[in-house]
Design an enzyme around this catalytic site. Sequence first.
Site, PDB file in Angstrom:
ATOM      1  N   LYS A   1      43.728  54.565  42.454  1.00 56.40           N
ATOM      2  CA  LYS A   1      44.657  54.134  41.406  1.00 56.40           C
ATOM      3  C   LYS A   1      45.780  55.139  41.207  1.00 56.40           C
ATOM      4  O   LYS A   1      45.670  56.299  41.571  1.00 56.40           O
ATOM      5  CB  LYS A   1      43.885  53.871  40.110  1.00 56.40           C
ATOM      6  CG  LYS A   1      43.101  52.558  40.235  1.00 56.40           C
ATOM      7  CD  LYS A   1      42.683  51.949  38.939  1.00 56.40           C
ATOM      8  CE  LYS A   1      42.138  50.541  39.221  1.00 56.40           C
ATOM      9  NZ  LYS A   1      41.417  49.986  38.075  1.00 56.40           N
TER      10      LYS A   1
ATOM     11  N   ARG B   1      33.484  50.526  41.457  1.00 56.98           N
ATOM     12  CA  ARG B   1      34.299  49.628  42.288  1.00 56.98           C
ATOM     13  C   ARG B   1      35.194  50.491  43.167  1.00 56.98           C
ATOM     14  O   ARG B   1      36.089  51.153  42.649  1.00 56.98           O
ATOM     15  CB  ARG B   1      35.116  48.697  41.390  1.00 56.98           C
ATOM     16  CG  ARG B   1      35.948  47.673  42.143  1.00 56.98           C
ATOM     17  CD  ARG B   1      36.709  46.778  41.176  1.00 56.98           C
ATOM     18  NE  ARG B   1      37.530  45.816  41.879  1.00 56.98           N
ATOM     19  CZ  ARG B   1      38.745  46.060  42.341  1.00 56.98           C
ATOM     20  NH1 ARG B   1      39.292  47.249  42.168  1.00 56.98           N
ATOM     21  NH2 ARG B   1      39.417  45.128  42.983  1.00 56.98           N
TER      22      ARG B   1
HETATM   23  C1  8Y7 Z   1      39.675  46.910  38.533  1.00 59.88           C
HETATM   24  C2  8Y7 Z   1      39.257  45.610  38.807  1.00 59.88           C
HETATM   25  C3  8Y7 Z   1      41.156  45.997  39.813  1.00 59.88           C
HETATM   26  C4  8Y7 Z   1      38.863  47.698  37.681  1.00 59.88           C
HETATM   27  C5  8Y7 Z   1      37.368  45.824  37.547  1.00 59.88           C
HETATM   28  C6  8Y7 Z   1      43.114  48.160  41.680  1.00 59.88           C
HETATM   29  C7  8Y7 Z   1      40.175  43.695  40.114  1.00 59.88           C
HETATM   30  C8  8Y7 Z   1      43.528  47.149  40.712  1.00 59.88           C
HETATM   31  N1  8Y7 Z   1      40.857  47.144  39.169  1.00 59.88           N
HETATM   32  N2  8Y7 Z   1      38.121  45.062  38.335  1.00 59.88           N
HETATM   33  N3  8Y7 Z   1      40.202  45.047  39.607  1.00 59.88           N
HETATM   34  N4  8Y7 Z   1      37.717  47.105  37.213  1.00 59.88           N
HETATM   35  N5  8Y7 Z   1      36.223  45.336  37.038  1.00 59.88           N
HETATM   36  O1  8Y7 Z   1      43.907  49.135  41.788  1.00 59.88           O
HETATM   37  O2  8Y7 Z   1      39.146  48.849  37.330  1.00 59.88           O
HETATM   38  O3  8Y7 Z   1      42.083  48.069  42.344  1.00 59.88           O
HETATM   39  S1  8Y7 Z   1      42.579  45.666  40.758  1.00 59.88           S
END
Ligand code: 8Y7
Length: 256
Positions: free
Chosen positions: A203, A237
């Site tokens: 990020k 994640r």
């Molecule tokens: C997150 C996410 C993304 C997160 C959850 C990226 C879809 C942006 N970030 N889902 N999604 N938590 N639960 O940079 O922090 O991966 S997308």
Amino acid sequence: MGIVNITPDSFSDGGLYTSTDDAVLHAVRLIEEGADILDIGGESTRPGSVPVCVEEELRRVLPVVQALANNGTPISVDTSKPEVMCATIKAGATMINDINALRSPGALKIVADGGVTVCLVHMQGEPKYMQSDPQYKDVILEVKDFLQQRIDAVEAAGIVRERIVIDPGFGFGKALKHNLKLLRYLDQFTDMGMPILAGLSRKSMLREITGNKKGDLVSSSVSAALLAAINGARILRVHDVKATKDALKVYNAVTS
Ligand code: 8Y7
């Protein structure tokens, strides 16, 4: 949780691989690296991103879910659209990861009827503008309040507690200082009684901290994931499954 992003077809005619093939191959690799869950997404939710329509999102996501479902690794689908939730649950997805926390009309009922798990994510604003000037008086309190409201709504809709995961939503309408506070005090979310999911992988906050470019965020991502785990996260994640697993092995060896 390994991230599988499905990008638009770069060449749908004559190319060696379609985006479906690419995504499935990538998913298989993440499973080999030790992912316990796959998170499959067809719409970018990065800051400033523009939404795609239901048809396009389904065209990207559904074949990948169909190819991977019922193979032993639970499939989560990263979507806010009830139609995409419905179709992918029918295809075998067992978790919906919704950055909109099931606020789209009809979403609550589809997840309740499907009997699947949901990850409720906190977001201030909408992806297009959320990073313009996020403001909080007390970020921990406000994020907890929002998540508790969504837990109440989700439980009222008939989704059982055992199927709810919470996520403070790093980067979703948060300045660096907010993200750092959430990571530092992540353990304050444990008293809500649900497993905590943390998404910090690659990020922009890590770019801000390190000064590194996009392609050089593995070490900082692993560090952030490990800190989240130490502070109570149960699901991480991540893009870099192997590297993150290695860090967790060290942590587990020291603490067990
Ligand atoms: C997150 C996410 C993304 C997160 C959850 C990226 C879809 C942006 N970030 N889902 N999604 N938590 N639960 O940079 O922090 O991966 S997308």
